[in-house]
Structures are given as structure tokens and as C-alpha cells.
Design a protein around this motif. Sequence first.
Motif: not given
Length: 159
Positions: A114-131
Motif C-alpha cells: 500500500v505505502g509504495a503504491l500510494v506514495g507513487a501516486g496510486c489514488d486510494a479513492a479510485a473506483r473500479t467500473n463497478g464503483g
Amino acid sequence: AVWRRASAALYGQPSSAPQRQQPQFQTRRRCRECRCCCAAREGKVGAVRRWVASGVAVDVRDADQRTPLIYAAFHGVVESVAELLRLGADATATSVDGSTALHRAALYGYDSVVGALVGAGCDAAARTNGGRTAADMARSEGHAAFVAAVEAAGVAARE
């Protein structure tokens, strides 16, 4: 041979009757891109480096638009995630269903990435096509530690 005789006796076929041919399955040759995804998910960091050095794009996609980073996160391979991010992988890349690497890690509760992905810009609030968010997915699978890590990382990213 014994099976043929038994079959002939049961079904009234002469034992010399031609036997049905088994279907011939062709083995699918893996492309270079698929091999890069496999190396990432198996934690073969050296192989990932070699594939990228040989010209395979770090964000190469398979038929479902998954990248090596998505595969590495889905399998919880921290070393591959870190190396792919260092090589410039896009942490915000999504697959056909709209899921990011963080969503894939949520399915099995791999809170170590988690830390590496969010630190690299992955949005923790991003939603899939299913919401669904990554936290929603982790919560539905019972991964409380992952939910806490995502929420903590999301707060830290906003500060």
C-alpha cells in the motif's frame, strides 16, 4: 489395449474399430510481454530488469489491460512492486475492469504494498467500473489491516 477390448465388448464395436483421435491442443507461446508480467508476479526482479532493458515497456499490458505492476501487487510481491515503480511504472494504470494495482492487492489483503503504491501516486479513492474502492474490496474480503493501511496512506497522501 485392454480398455479398447472392454469398450468393444460393452458397446458391440469390433476391437479393430478406429479409435477417436484425441484433440490436439497447441501450446500457446507466450509473448515477451506476458513473460515480463509473469516475472513480476513471481518476484523475479532481475528478470523484470532484463525485460525492460531489452525494450519491453514497463507498463506493457496483457489482453485484460493488466500491467506487470498490477500482477505484482495482486500477488503481494513487494520487491517487484518497488522495482517496477523505480523503473517508472504507472501506479495509476487501470485494467479493463477499472481496477488499479491497489485494487488487486486489496483482494488478498497485501497491505505491504500500500505505502509504495500510494506514495507513487496510486489514488486510494479510485473506483473500479463497478464503483468499488480498494478499501471497499478489502473490507468485503475481511482484510482489516489492509483497510487501515489504505486509510492511513490516503490521509498521508492528502497532507
